[in-house]
Design a protein around this motif. Structure first.
Motif, PDB file in Angstrom:
ATOM      1  N   ALA A  11       0.827  -1.208   0.000  1.00 47.89           N
ATOM      2  CA  ALA A  11       0.000   0.000   0.000  1.00 47.89           C
ATOM      3  C   ALA A  11       0.859   1.255   0.000  1.00 47.89           C
ATOM      4  CB  ALA A  11      -0.929  -0.006   1.209  1.00 47.89           C
ATOM      5  N   ARG A  12       2.021   1.179   0.674  1.00 49.00           N
ATOM      6  CA  ARG A  12       2.913   2.354   0.700  1.00 49.00           C
ATOM      7  C   ARG A  12       3.283   2.764  -0.716  1.00 49.00           C
ATOM      8  NH1 ARG A  12       6.570   3.592   5.334  1.00 49.00           N
ATOM      9  NH2 ARG A  12       7.570   4.823   3.714  1.00 49.00           N
ATOM     10  N   SER A  13       3.652   1.770  -1.511  1.00 49.15           N
ATOM     11  CA  SER A  13       4.066   2.150  -2.860  1.00 49.15           C
ATOM     12  C   SER A  13       2.884   2.699  -3.644  1.00 49.15           C
ATOM     13  CB  SER A  13       4.688   0.966  -3.586  1.00 49.15           C
ATOM     14  OG  SER A  13       3.680  -0.021  -3.753  1.00 49.15           O
ATOM     15  N   CYS A  14       1.693   2.145  -3.367  1.00 50.58           N
ATOM     16  CA  CYS A  14       0.520   2.623  -4.118  1.00 50.58           C
ATOM     17  C   CYS A  14       0.089   4.031  -3.686  1.00 50.58           C
ATOM     18  CB  CYS A  14      -0.649   1.675  -3.936  1.00 50.58           C
ATOM     19  SG  CYS A  14      -0.434   0.183  -4.875  1.00 50.58           S
ATOM     20  N   LEU A  15       0.464   4.396  -2.466  1.00 49.86           N
ATOM     21  CA  LEU A  15      -0.011   5.685  -1.965  1.00 49.86           C
ATOM     22  C   LEU A  15       0.656   6.838  -2.706  1.00 49.86           C
ATOM     23  CD1 LEU A  15      -2.053   6.518   0.141  1.00 49.86           C
ATOM     24  CD2 LEU A  15      -0.253   6.767   1.798  1.00 49.86           C
ATOM     25  N   THR A  16       1.772   6.544  -3.376  1.00 50.04           N
ATOM     26  CA  THR A  16       2.403   7.615  -4.156  1.00 50.04           C
ATOM     27  C   THR A  16       2.353   7.258  -5.639  1.00 50.04           C
ATOM     28  OG1 THR A  16       4.484   6.535  -3.683  1.00 50.04           O
ATOM     29  CG2 THR A  16       3.910   8.415  -2.322  1.00 50.04           C
ATOM     30  N   ASP A  17       1.383   6.463  -6.002  1.00 50.30           N
ATOM     31  CA  ASP A  17       1.231   6.009  -7.386  1.00 50.30           C
ATOM     32  C   ASP A  17       0.965   7.201  -8.304  1.00 50.30           C
ATOM     33  OD1 ASP A  17       0.504   3.067  -8.622  1.00 50.30           O
ATOM     34  OD2 ASP A  17      -0.385   4.714  -9.756  1.00 50.30           O
ATOM     35  N   ARG A  18       1.278   7.020  -9.594  1.00 50.85           N
ATOM     36  CA  ARG A  18       1.022   8.162 -10.476  1.00 50.85           C
ATOM     37  C   ARG A  18      -0.471   8.275 -10.797  1.00 50.85           C
ATOM     38  NH1 ARG A  18       3.011   4.315 -13.940  1.00 50.85           N
ATOM     39  NH2 ARG A  18       1.624   3.829 -15.688  1.00 50.85           N
ATOM     40  N   SER A  19      -1.204   7.150 -10.630  1.00 50.32           N
ATOM     41  CA  SER A  19      -2.646   7.229 -10.881  1.00 50.32           C
ATOM     42  C   SER A  19      -3.360   7.659  -9.591  1.00 50.32           C
ATOM     43  CB  SER A  19      -3.175   5.867 -11.319  1.00 50.32           C
ATOM     44  OG  SER A  19      -4.539   5.776 -10.976  1.00 50.32           O
ATOM     45  N   MET A  20      -4.158   8.706  -9.703  1.00 50.76           N
ATOM     46  CA  MET A  20      -4.811   9.251  -8.503  1.00 50.76           C
ATOM     47  C   MET A  20      -5.803   8.243  -7.909  1.00 50.76           C
ATOM     48  SD  MET A  20      -3.464  12.045  -7.942  1.00 50.76           S
ATOM     49  CE  MET A  20      -2.072  12.610  -8.873  1.00 50.76           C
ATOM     50  N   ALA A  21      -6.485   7.491  -8.789  1.00 54.87           N
ATOM     51  CA  ALA A  21      -7.476   6.534  -8.286  1.00 54.87           C
ATOM     52  C   ALA A  21      -6.785   5.488  -7.417  1.00 54.87           C
ATOM     53  CB  ALA A  21      -8.182   5.866  -9.458  1.00 54.87           C
ATOM     54  N   VAL A  22      -5.556   5.086  -7.828  1.00 55.15           N
ATOM     55  CA  VAL A  22      -4.823   4.077  -7.037  1.00 55.15           C
ATOM     56  C   VAL A  22      -4.462   4.659  -5.673  1.00 55.15           C
ATOM     57  CG1 VAL A  22      -2.751   2.630  -6.950  1.00 55.15           C
ATOM     58  CG2 VAL A  22      -3.947   2.982  -9.125  1.00 55.15           C
ATOM     59  N   ARG A  23      -4.048   5.932  -5.672  1.00 51.77           N
ATOM     60  CA  ARG A  23      -3.722   6.563  -4.372  1.00 51.77           C
ATOM     61  C   ARG A  23      -4.939   6.520  -3.442  1.00 51.77           C
ATOM     62  NH1 ARG A  23      -0.065  12.047  -5.112  1.00 51.77           N
ATOM     63  NH2 ARG A  23       1.121  11.364  -6.922  1.00 51.77           N
ATOM     64  N   CYS A  24      -6.085   6.855  -3.994  1.00 50.31           N
ATOM     65  CA  CYS A  24      -7.304   6.846  -3.152  1.00 50.31           C
ATOM     66  C   CYS A  24      -7.558   5.452  -2.607  1.00 50.31           C
ATOM     67  CB  CYS A  24      -8.523   7.268  -3.974  1.00 50.31           C
ATOM     68  SG  CYS A  24      -8.540   8.997  -4.363  1.00 50.31           S
ATOM     69  N   ALA A  25      -7.428   4.450  -3.494  1.00 55.08           N
ATOM     70  CA  ALA A  25      -7.699   3.077  -3.064  1.00 55.08           C
ATOM     71  C   ALA A  25      -6.710   2.660  -1.986  1.00 55.08           C
ATOM     72  CB  ALA A  25      -7.619   2.146  -4.266  1.00 55.08           C
ATOM     73  N   ALA A  26      -5.430   3.052  -2.161  1.00 52.53           N
ATOM     74  CA  ALA A  26      -4.412   2.688  -1.174  1.00 52.53           C
ATOM     75  C   ALA A  26      -4.728   3.333   0.169  1.00 52.53           C
ATOM     76  CB  ALA A  26      -3.043   3.140  -1.673  1.00 52.53           C
ATOM     77  N   ALA A  27      -5.195   4.579   0.109  1.00 53.11           N
ATOM     78  CA  ALA A  27      -5.530   5.265   1.368  1.00 53.11           C
ATOM     79  C   ALA A  27      -6.661   4.523   2.077  1.00 53.11           C
ATOM     80  CB  ALA A  27      -5.941   6.704   1.073  1.00 53.11           C
ATOM     81  N   LYS A  28      -7.646   4.065   1.309  1.00 50.17           N
ATOM     82  CA  LYS A  28      -8.757   3.327   1.926  1.00 50.17           C
ATOM     83  C   LYS A  28      -8.247   2.028   2.534  1.00 50.17           C
ATOM     84  CE  LYS A  28     -12.342   5.192  -1.087  1.00 50.17           C
ATOM     85  NZ  LYS A  28     -12.931   5.024  -2.419  1.00 50.17           N
ATOM     86  N   CYS A  29      -7.324   1.377   1.805  1.00 50.67           N
ATOM     87  CA  CYS A  29      -6.787   0.112   2.282  1.00 50.67           C
ATOM     88  C   CYS A  29      -6.017   0.319   3.589  1.00 50.67           C
ATOM     89  CB  CYS A  29      -5.858  -0.464   1.210  1.00 50.67           C
ATOM     90  SG  CYS A  29      -5.085  -1.991   1.684  1.00 50.67           S
ATOM     91  N   LYS A  35      -7.999  11.840   5.460  1.00 52.86           N
ATOM     92  CA  LYS A  35      -8.807  11.025   6.378  1.00 52.86           C
ATOM     93  C   LYS A  35      -7.918   9.979   7.039  1.00 52.86           C
ATOM     94  CE  LYS A  35     -13.094   8.670   6.936  1.00 52.86           C
ATOM     95  NZ  LYS A  35     -14.287   8.068   6.425  1.00 52.86           N
ATOM     96  N   LEU A  36      -7.036   9.354   6.235  1.00 52.45           N
ATOM     97  CA  LEU A  36      -6.117   8.344   6.772  1.00 52.45           C
ATOM     98  C   LEU A  36      -5.197   8.980   7.809  1.00 52.45           C
ATOM     99  CD1 LEU A  36      -4.548   5.641   6.687  1.00 52.45           C
ATOM    100  CD2 LEU A  36      -3.251   6.571   4.790  1.00 52.45           C
ATOM    101  N   LEU A  37      -4.593  10.100   7.431  1.00 58.06           N
ATOM    102  CA  LEU A  37      -3.597  10.731   8.296  1.00 58.06           C
ATOM    103  C   LEU A  37      -4.248  11.184   9.603  1.00 58.06           C
ATOM    104  CD1 LEU A  37      -0.803  11.848   8.730  1.00 58.06           C
ATOM    105  CD2 LEU A  37      -1.368  13.820   7.341  1.00 58.06           C
ATOM    106  N   GLY A  38      -5.396  11.871   9.463  1.00 61.08           N
ATOM    107  CA  GLY A  38      -6.071  12.361  10.668  1.00 61.08           C
ATOM    108  C   GLY A  38      -6.472  11.218  11.581  1.00 61.08           C
ATOM    109  N   THR A  39      -6.984  10.133  10.986  1.00 62.51           N
ATOM    110  CA  THR A  39      -7.456   9.008  11.814  1.00 62.51           C
ATOM    111  C   THR A  39      -6.293   8.331  12.515  1.00 62.51           C
ATOM    112  OG1 THR A  39      -9.071   8.696  10.058  1.00 62.51           O
ATOM    113  CG2 THR A  39      -8.988   7.020  11.744  1.00 62.51           C
TER     114      THR A  39
END
Length: 2047
Positions: free
Chosen positions: A182-200, A240-244
């Motif tokens: 998930a760490r690698s996905c959180l800085t993915d070039r695709s924004m949708a992947v970043r969102c999904a990683a944050a949810k994960c 949301k991830l960071l705050g939580t």
């Protein structure tokens, strides 16, 4: 599609379908299956499970699209969880196998993704049941991720989230691996992947302790990295991830032993430090950052800062409001520290500083403003205030060392500036939100809020001074009572410190800001303040040149004050206009020569001052034009013009001046330019025509040679694009909750957005939104936007030849620039040109010849292919405007062709998007697409483009364009609907979810298609139902889309569908979808939800509400709404949302939704709604801790208990609404009022306690409002005693309604009392605070209204109890008497007018009620005396209360009457037309001042009517006689009022006689009434009209005013004409009846006048001969009546109007038309009958006002109308009652026939002729009705004939032919079968037989007596059957007896001889008497009685008869003997009760 609705897939149907239809079919089946599985029995599922699993898993291989794969996965999971699980491992293995597959082709990708999704859902649903298989699965999935592309990574992340959710703690072994992935996905070039990683990761942190302990730092750094280059969705998800995570780290408990060794508790400081690092340093590592920082180059990227800002808010929201309250001071100091000097790099330049300040403000607003309740907010405000004081000390220290050369550098001072700005802004916003509930905060001297803010006004930094001024403005808007106070204080400081530059600017800003606040304060400021401010401003401007150190500040301050003063509006400004125009004239040189000399003189400083001054002057004039349009007369415009040419000259010289004097003039000259452009844009272009060329030249330069390299597109273009097209540009331009901070990302790196210091003049302007600070852009940018606006105006007004030059010049300048510079120029030019096209379109101008069009087209097409998407949007809109302005179809077709050609050839994204949008927009302003050819071409091209899967952008733009075309083509599009719908569905099922923009465009297409189909969607044909299914399917796909905006689209599509085809939308699933999204974090989704709810509840409120509650009860695990629907229902949830929501539009929608729900359900769910409102309002009781009631009431223990109940409820621990804000409480109070009015419409049981209790016992589910009275009173009490003034007003209004509605409800347990009586203590307690001295006047005014309603309602009869409330009114009366001088100078003078008039109106109402009650009781008393004396006692009790009430008023009546007269006189002056304005008193009236005349008007309009009525009552009660002893010395025109009392005697006018005083008063009342009734506005209140008419009635009830109006015929006629018009325009029966009563009195007055004249003439000329007497009355000697001058004519007109309106048959014009001749009788309504009766009474009085000749003129009309009414309404009623109209017409006929005019010499013969004709008409009534005889009432007609016979002189009726016909009618009627008719006939004949004139009576006797006797003789054989027949016989006997008495002597014996045998035949013998019927018995007694009387009278005849007939004698004797005893008893009874007949006679005795 119906075939898809089965448990197993219908493979047969499936195989027959084509490729794409298969996908649809599958989706439909899966959807159905999803609903079906949870409700299918387990056995059925097990039976089919194997087959189902096969079908579902085989779908995985079919490469399903995203929505389909999600449904397959869900269904499999549900299937296994409800059925058997043994084959689940096979399924999991199969999925893993698919994922491992080495096939990397794109066609295989959907299968892999489907397998991934499937695994996620299986684990989510089955979780730990799946044992340890998860390690392999997770490993497999993570392995697959290594070489997956973005879609794969996206789905894998979401799948892992689901796996983690299902397994919970069991998944610990895989946590680290998942974390790494998930760490690698959180800085993915695709924004949708970043969102999904944050949810994960968010799911992971629930169980993975290391994320918020050991690895916390790396998680935080990772999040910061993720923010870089992110979009809005990523920022939302990651914050949301960071705050939580941080909140979790802070609150976590000690972990288990195994992990304890490396765990340490983290503190709040450390958490804040981590976040602060991100805010200040961004995502870069420390080492690299330090290097950059040393060089001073790095600044934090804005996305990181904005992301961190959102994380702060999430962090605090997660921890909750209570945590924030406890830790607020630490939190505040940290947040403010972010912008302090300890981090200089964060604020190294102004852009950064503004950005940071915005972020800090946002954090504070979202936490303090969003989470805390009112109490906590007040505490927070105190903390912020402390912070301000601390900073103030630092600054003071720094400033005080000014004597040292080694003064601390200004860093300390500037250091504090940003912190102060943030603190002041938050303080202002907080207080603004709290409104008047913030009063305790400001009164708390220990905090010193005002002192703190005012002290900071002297801060050296201009931005702090401005923000402090803004903060004062917020305070003023929140607490209007402080405005005057603060103004005085600032003006005073300004004059004291006029030599300090900081003070001059600071306090000028403050005064300007406060002036800007005045328009938000309805109570205003005293008028005199304007004068003070104008003087101060003039002083500053005049003294500016005296001291060069502060000349700049004084100049700026002076003009700023004048500009702000203009916002007070015309009423204030007109007094200062000449002085302002003079200053304006002087500031510019008067000729070009002066300007030249000016240029040669001076240096850069003097020029700076000059430019500042002139910019200020321009600003002041602009403010004047904008706010005082009413004063812009031609004359004023002429005076504004002279300086303009000179101002434009200076504009053209600016560049040379600025070259000569250096760079310091750059900003002032830009500001000057900006202000001049702004002013010219609001002036009419005609005024500066001469300067067009010069200005255009400057504008072109500004647009094409931009000084700055700033790309201004994001603020220039959005207003020029169409709002629908802006949706294409993603969420940045859409409204979101984070718009405030997101804006800075939008504006590019060089600007961070606007800020107050860029333009101090914006401080007094109205802000666009709520309480947010104005945000003017930097001058460089604002000058460009002003230039584009002005260019638009001027370009559309210059000659067409000139336009061509300008356009070519612009095009050249674009060509000559290069690179980014070129784009900026192009942008400016397109904006300017677009604006000019808009202007041309608005004024219907033309663009010009072919060449101009060509240049324009080149310009626009160039922009259509720009790289900037915003510019493309604007260009497309511009193209549409161009087509509109040219409006030539060939030209438009040409434009379309250009785009077609381009789209066929171009391959680049830019031109394809631009031109496809151009096609969609082209026809936008041409009324839609009319050509099918064009439509087909567009559709073809856009179909192709929308399937171009290589570029989502092209797809999105093409689809958006298609949606526009669908809308524009309307019905033409029908042929394309099916293919388009298929296309939309196909794309919805296949486009990956990551391309949200494509899905949004698809949603818009679907919406447009639904709108096009419209109501056809209800159809039942195959095609329609297929289309409908497709639409619903599309909505379902969109509802499942992860993107919130697509979900919002889905909801609005369903809303459309529900509107057109409500039966086909599944309401329960729609409502559940709405409830789930009610608290979404996306503003647009919440808006869509509420808008949809608003529509649904208009039709089906109850169902919506039930579904919502049902949904929560089922509550599936994935639905946990933020709002507690289970407890408080959807309604409560909405109320809660209303309280939290900040978006105004959304709040409005929520209110409307709740109002609709309330309207349709409040009556059924009464307790529920009342409890909701009570819960919301109860919060205010907690907040207030209301003091218990007065000690004076302690003896009334019961009542005190009742009131203390109101305050003791605060111990309830649980409140569904925690601390609702005051606007929510106000809304709840309004809801209570609405509930009451709903119940009123629902039935009387709600206001009748006995009935309510009965029905409640019968059915306990029934609920009635009256049973909740205690709650209603309690809620009203809580609201009325709150801190918030708005809420107090609402509470008093509620109380008023409760008192009015329940005043008459009796208390069943205590007869004679009413139910409200027990609440008098509460009412008193609720009212008392409103009369406290510091209460605002509007609250006091409202309270007066409640007082008067309470006293007038008669609830309290005991005077001592009444006195409490009465005392409040007395106290306010004392205040009124104190006069103008004593009024507080807090508010505008008109507010004291409002308060005084409210007091006078309240007293008037009480007085009116007291007088009416006394009148009713005196009537009742007279009635009592008539009936019996026993009622004496009870009567005394009743009168005591009424006369007591009158006594209460009586004591103050002397004062009141003077004040009332004074108020009426003011009102009379105010209603004068404007041309008499010069005659109004210069100093104003008694209760208003001349300056505030406009504001005072509405208050007079509101209260004059009751005051008028009360004054009329008072004058009539004194009979116009009393003139006060001190009043003889006073002129009435200025009655004794507070203002004239103090005048010395020398100024008093001459003494007036009582007669004059009375005449003046009479004319005052009459004048006010007539003025009002003449110019009735359509919205005039009913009660005002009624009160006015009542006042006139009262007035004419007394002789003296009657003599005035009787003697002045013109006045009478005028008044009648006014009443006539009133009757024509107002349908209300009450008004018409009241008007008729006034008419009757006017006529009566005229009669009295005529009588009086006749009498005095007879007295004077008694000796003279009678012939010479002049004729009095109308019509004089000729009988002519002049319309318009004649009272009689006016009266007749009015009566005819009433009669014809009720009985159209009376109109002779109509009667000829066939419509009316049907001859059916109309039964009038009760009101109609009363009106007709009233009109008839008036008619019969008319002849008395005429001379004999006049009476002859009017008689035919009157007779026609009276007989007409008789004829039309004489219908038999069942009970033999006479209709009211008939009774009235007979009464009127009698009055008319007895008129003396019928016998006066001059008119006798004419009258006789006319009356005969009238009689003929009556007789003809019989003959006209052939078939209708049965329903015509013969009795009424006979009565009419009898009246003629009895009341006219004999010569009228004794003409033989008439007499014959009359007798004939009687004959016929005598033979009637109806006993009642016979009975009446006998009665009438009886009276005719008794007529004194024998010529009249004899013919009747001769013709009819024999038949009467004959009838009586027949009765011997047929005895009477019933009471009615008995009555007939009795009446017959009476007639014969009467005849006997009147007969001449010689005939008497014959009659007696006839009568006696008849009577004796009625006697019964003893045996017969026992068995006889009642009627026979009665007849027997009646006969015996008569015999006893007749025997002695005519003894001789009697004896003779007895002797001749022994049988008779025997019969008589036995009867006499046998009944001796009983006869005695009976006769006694008879004496008491003389038969029924007489009572009926009384009723209808017309004779």
């Amino acid at each position: 599609m119906e075939l898809a609705h089965s448990l197993l897939l219908n493979e047969e149907a499936y195989n027959q379908l084509g490729g794409f239809q298969k996908a649809e079919f599958i989706f439909e089946w899966l959807q159905f299956l999803e609903k079906l599985l949870p409700v299918t029995s387990r056995a059925d599922i097990r039976e089919n499970q194997k087959k189902l699993v096969e079908q579902l898993t085989s779908l995985l291989n079919n490469s399903p699209g995203p929505p389909t794969r999600r449904l397959v996965a869900k269904n499999l999971a549900v299937l296994y969880s409800t059925g058997d699980t043994f084959s689940v491992y096979q399924t999991i293995d199969k999925c893993n196998e698919l994922i491992r597959s080495k096939d990397d082709s794109p066609s295989y990708l959907p299968t892999k993704l489907a397998a991934v999704v499937c695994l996620g859902y299986l684990y989510k649903k089955l979780g730990r049941i799946l044992g340890n298989s998860f390690t392999d699965t997770v490993g497999n999935v993570l392995k697959a991720m290594k070489n997956a592309e973005s879609q794969g990574r996206y789905e894998i992340m979401l799948s892992l989230q689901n796996i983690l959710k299902g397994l919970g703690a069991a998944a610990i072994p895989c946590h680290r691996d998942i974390y790494k992935a998930a760490r690698s996905c959180l800085t993915d070039r695709s924004m949708a992947v970043r969102c999904a990683a944050a949810k994960c990761l968010l799911e992971l942190q629930n169980e993975a302790v290391f994320m918020w302990s050991t690895d916390l730092d790396s998680v935080v750094t990772l999040c910061f990295k993720s923010f870089e280059g992110s979009n809005y969705d990523v920022r939302l998800a990651v914050s949301k991830l960071l705050g939580t995570v941080l909140a979790r780290a802070l609150t976590s408990k000690q972990p288990t032993a195994s992990t304890r060794h490396n765990f340490r508790r983290i503190s709040l400081e450390e958490v804040m430090e981590l976040l602060g690092t991100g805010f200040l340093r961004g995502s870069c590592g420390f080492l690299r950052a330090s290097g950059d920082m040393l060089k001073g180059t790095s600044s934090v990227s804005r996305d990181v800062r904005v992301g961190v800002t959102q994380a702060y808010v999430v962090f605090v929201s997660t921890l909750g409001a209570q945590w924030l309250e406890r830790n607020f001071s630490a939190f505040l100091s940290h947040i403010l520290d972010l912008v302090s000097q300890s981090h200089p790099k964060a604020i190294q330049n102004q852009m950064d500083a503004i950005g940071c300040r915005r972020c800090v403000s946002f954090i504070l607003r979202a936490t303090v403003g969003g989470l805390l309740g009112e109490k906590a907010q007040i505490t927070a405000a105190k903390e912020i205030c402390q912070a301000i004081w601390k900073l103030k000390k630092v600054v003071d220290a720094a400033m005080s060392d000014s004597n040292l050369e080694t003064r601390i550098t200004t860093t300390d001072v500037t250091a504090s500036q940003h912190v102060l700005v943030c603190a002041l802004q938050e303080l202002g916003s907080l207080i603004h939100g709290l409104g008047t509930t913030a009063a305790p905060l400001l009164q708390d001297s220990s905090t010193g809020v005002l002192e703190a803010v005012i002290s900071v006004i002297l801060h050296p930094s201009i931005s702090v001074r401005l923000t402090a001024a803004w903060c004062l403005r917020c305070i003023a808007v929140a607490l209007p009572s402080y405005v005057s106070l603060l103004l005085d204080r600032c003006i005073e400081r300004l004059s004291v410190l006029k030599s300090s530059p900081e003070a001059v600017t600071g306090y000028s800003f403050a005064v300007a800001a406060l002036l800007g606040a005045v328009k938000h304060c309805p109570l205003g400021i005293p008028h005199g303040k304007g004068k003070v401010i104008m003087t101060v401003a003039e002083d500053m401007l005049c003294s500016a040149s005296q001291n060069s150190r502060i000349s700049l500040q004084r100049t700026q301050g002076g003009w700023l004050l004048i500009a702000a003063l203009m916002t007070l509006g015309p009423a204030v400004v007109q007094h200062h206009l000449p002085r302002m125009l003079l200053l304006w004239k002087c500031i510019f040189p008067s000729s070009p020569k002066d300007l030249e000399t000016e240029k040669t003189r001076g240096d850069s400083f003097t020029w700076q001052v000059t430019l500042e001054g002139r910019a200020g002057a321009l600003c002041a004039i602009k403010s004047f034009v904008s706010h005082c349009a009413g004063l812009l007369t031609d004359e004023v415009v002429q005076r504004l013009l002279p300086p303009l040419p000179s101002a434009v000259d200076l504009l053209t010289q600016l560049s040379s001046i600025y070259k000569s004097y250096g760079n310091s003039l750059k900003t002032p000259s830009t500001v000057y330019r900006h202000k001049l452009y702004e002013l010219l844009a609001v002036l009419p272009p005609k005024t500066y025509e001469g300067s067009f060329c010069a200005i255009l030249k400057e504008l072109v330069t500004d647009l094409t040679v931009p000084d700055s390299q700033i790309d201004a597109s994001t603020f220039l273009l959005p207003p020029l694009c169409h709002e629908n097209d802006l949706l294409l540009l993603g969420p940045l331009l859409q409204e979101t909750d984070h718009r405030f901070i997101e804006e800075q990302l939008l504006l590019g790196n060089s600007i961070a957005g606007g800020s107050l210091e860029y333009d101090p003049y914006s401080i007094y302007e109205k802000v666009a939104k709520g309480d947010s600070v104005p945000k003017p852009l930097p001058p460089v940018l604002s000058v460009i936007s002003a230039a584009t606006r002005l260019f638009g105006v001027i370009f559309s007004h210059v000659a067409e030849s000139h336009r061509l030059q300008v356009l070519e010049q612009l095009l050249n300048s674009i060509k000559q620039t290069k690179g980014s510079r070129q784009q900026i120029v192009q942008l400016n030019v397109v904006s300017a040109f677009s604006t000019s096209l808009k202007h041309l379109a608005n004024c219907k101008g033309s663009l010009g010849p072919e060449e101009v069009r060509r240049s324009a087209l080149t310009l626009v097409l160039g922009a259509l292919e720009s790289n900037n998407p915003l510019l493309r949007c604007a260009a497309a809109e511009c193209l549409a405007r161009l087509a509109q302005v040219v409006s030539d179809s060939a030209f438009t077709a040409g434009l379309a062709q250009v785009s077609f050609d381009k789209l066929k050839s171009a391959r680049d994204v830019v031109s394809r998007t631009g031109h496809s949008l151009a096609l969609g927009c082209l026809y936008r302003y041409l009324g839609g697409i009319g050509s099918t050819q064009h439509l087909n071409a567009c559709v073809g091209i856009l179909y192709t483009l929308s399937q171009d899967s290589t570029s989502p952008d092209v797809q999105a733009w093409a689809l958006h364009s298609l949606s526009l075309i669908v809308d524009l083509a309307g019905p033409l599009y029908h042929v394309h609907v099916e293919p388009t719908l298929s296309l939309v569905l196909m794309l919805l099922l296949t486009v990956p979810p990551a391309y949200a923009e494509v899905h949004q465009s698809l949603g818009r297409c679907l919406n447009a298609l639904i709108t096009t189909l419209g109501p056809e969607l209800q159809g039942s044909s195959m095609t329609v139902s297929a289309l409908r299914t497709s639409c619903l399917l599309g909505c379902a796909v969109m509802q499942d889309n992860p993107d919130c905006l697509v979900q919002a689209q889905a909801i609005s599509c369903l809303q459309q569908l529900h509107m057109f085809a409500p039966r086909h939308v599944n309401l329960s699933s729609l409502v559940s979808c709405l409830c789930v999204n009610l608290c979404s974090s996306y503003l647009l989704l919440r808006r869509a939800v509420v808008a949809c709810l608003r529509q649904l509840v208009q039709r089906e409120a109850a169902e919506v509400s039930e579904y919502a509650v049902a949904l929560v009860k089922e509550s599936r695990e994935d639905f946990t709404p933020d709002v507690n629907i289970r407890e408080i229902g959807l309604e409560g949830a909405l109320l809660g949302l209303l309280d939290k929501e900040l978006d105004q539009r959304l709040c409005q929608d929520i209110k409307e939704t709740l109002t609709h729900m309330l309207t349709s359900m409040a009556v059924e769910k009464l307790s529920f709604w009342l409890k909701l409102c009570k819960d919301v309002l109860a919060a205010s009781a907690d907040f207030n801790t209301v003091a218990s009631l007065d000690t004076t009431q302690e003896e009334e223990t019961a009542k005190v208990d009742d009131a203390s109940v109101l305050t003791s409820d605060s111990d309830e621990r649980f409140h569904p609404f925690s601390n609702p804000r005051w606007p929510t409480r106000v809304f709840a109070a309004e809801c209570v009022c609405k509930i009451i009015s709903q119940c009123e419409n629902a039935g009387s049981a709600h206001f009748d306690i006995t009935l309510a209790q009965e029905r409640k016992q019968r059915d306990s589910r029934d609920d009635f409002l009256v049973l909740h009275l205690a709650d209603l009173i309690r809620m009203a009490f809580m609201a009325a005693t709150d801190h918030s003034d708005q809420l107090r007003l609402s509470g008093l209004q509620t109380l008023l309604i409760v008192v009015r509605k329940f005043a008459a409800v009796p208390e069943p347990e205590f007869p004679g009392h009413v139910i409200l009586e027990q609440y008098q203590a509460n009412v008193g307690a609720a009212l008392r605070p409103a009369f406290a001295p510091e209460t605002p006047p509007d609250v006091t005014a409202k309270a007066c209204q409640v007082c008067s309603a309470w006293i007038a309602s008669g609830v309290v009869s005991d005077l001592n109890d009444l006195r409490r409330v009465h005392q409040l009114l007395v106290s306010s009366l004392v205040k009124v008497q104190a006069g103008k001088e004593a009024q507080s100078q807090q508010y505008n003078e008109s507010t004291s007018t409002m308060e005084i008039l409210a007091v006078l109106k309240a007293w008037a109402e009480v007085y009116i009620v007291a007088v009416e009650k006394q009148k009713n009781q005196s009537d009742a008393h007279i009635h009592c005396l008539k009936t019996a004396n026993s009622a004496e006692e009870s009567y005394r009790d009743v009168t005591s209360s009424a006369s007591g009430l009158l006594d209460l008023v009586q004591t103050d009546l002397g004062t009141l009457s003077k004040l009332w007269l004074a108020a009426l006189q003011d009102f009379a002056l105010l209603t004068l037309p404007s041309e008499y304005a010069s005659q109004l008193p210069a100093e104003g009236g008694t209760f208003y001042t001349a300056e505030t005349i406009e504001n005072a008007r509405p208050h007079y309009y509101n209260s004059w009517a009751l005051i008028l009525y009360a004054t009329a009552l008072w004058l009539t009660s004194t009979g116009f006689i009393v003139v006060d002893p001190d009043e003889g010395v006073n002129n009435l025109s200025r009655p004794v009022t507070p203002t004239t009392m103090c005048q010395d005697s020398s100024t008093r006018p001459l003494v007036k006689s009582p007669e004059d005083v009375n005449t003046d008063r009479f004319h005052l009342i009459l004048g006010v009434s007539v003025e009002f009734l003449c110019s009735l506005r359509s919205d005039a209140a009913m009660e005002n009209i009624i009160a006015c008419l009542r006042a006139l009635q009262t007035l004419f009830d007394v002789p003296w005013p009657r003599s005035k109006i009787g003697g002045d015929q013109e006045l009478g006629v005028e008044l009648l004409n006014v009443l006539h018009r009133l009757i024509l325009t107002r349908e209300s029966p009450d008004i018409q009846l009241a008007a008729l009563e006034v008419v009757r009195l006017i006529l009566f007055a005229a009669q009295e006048h005529v009588k009086e004249k006749r009498r005095s003439a007879e007295v004077d000329d008694g000796a003279a001969e009678k012939e010479t007497l002049p004729e009095f009355g109308e019509g004089k000697d000729t009988g002519g009546l002049v319309p318009g001058k004649s009272l009689v004519f006016a009266t007749l007109e009015l009566c005819v109007c009433i009669l014809v309106r009720q009985l159209p048959q009376l109109n002779p014009k109509l009667t000829c038309s066939p419509a009316v001749q049907s001859g059916k009788h109309l039964l009038l309504s009760e009101d109609g009958s009363r009106l007709v009766a009233a009109a008839l009474v008036i008619l019969s009085d008319v002849p008395a006002v005429c001379s004999p000749e006049g009476s002859v003129s009017v008689l035919p009309t009157i007779l026609y109308l009276i007989i007409g009414v008789l004829k039309e309404t004489a219908v038999k009623l069942r009970d033999g009652q006479l209709p009211l109209t008939v009774a009235a017409s007979l009464q009127a006929l009698k009055g008319l026939l007895s008129s003396p005019m019928a016998r006066a010499e001059k008119s006798r013969t004419a009258w006789t002729d006319l009356l005969r004709s009238a009689l003929v008409t009556v007789l003809d009534c019989w003959d006209q009705v052939d078939g209708l005889l049965q329903e015509l009432d013969e009795v009424s007609l006979l009565t009419a004939i009898t009246i003629f016979v009895m009341s006219t002189s004999p010569e009228v009726t004794t003409v033989e032919c008439l007499q014959k016909r009359c007798i004939e009618k009687f004959k016929i009627t005598l033979d009637s079968k109806d006993p009642l008719v016979q009975y009446k006939c006998y009665q009438l004949l009886h009276s005719i037989f008794q007529h004194p004139n024998k010529t009249v009576s004899y013919p009747y006797i001769h013709s009819l007596a024999p038949s009467i006797v004959g009838k009586l003789q027949e009765t011997e054989k047929a005895k009477p059957e019933n009471a009615a027949e008995l009555q007939v016989i009795q009446e017959g006997i009476k007639v014969v007896t009467g005849l006997t008495a009147t007969a001449e002597e010689e005939h008497r014996a014959h009659l007696v001889a006839c009568l006696l045998p008849i009577l004796i035949s009625f006697l019964l013998d003893e045996n017969a008497l026992v068995s006889a019927t009642n009627s026979a018995k009665n007849l027997h007694e009646f006969a015996l009685q008569n015999l006893m009387q007749i025997g002695p009278q005519y003894s001789s005849v009697f004896k003779k008869l007895m002797a001749s007939s022994p049988t008779m004698k025997a019969r008589l004797e036995s009867a006499v003997k046998g009944n001796q005893e009983s006869i005695k008893v009976k006769t006694a009874k008879h004496a008491k009760n003389p038969g029924k007949s007489s009572s009926i006679q009384l009723k209808t005795n017309f004779l």
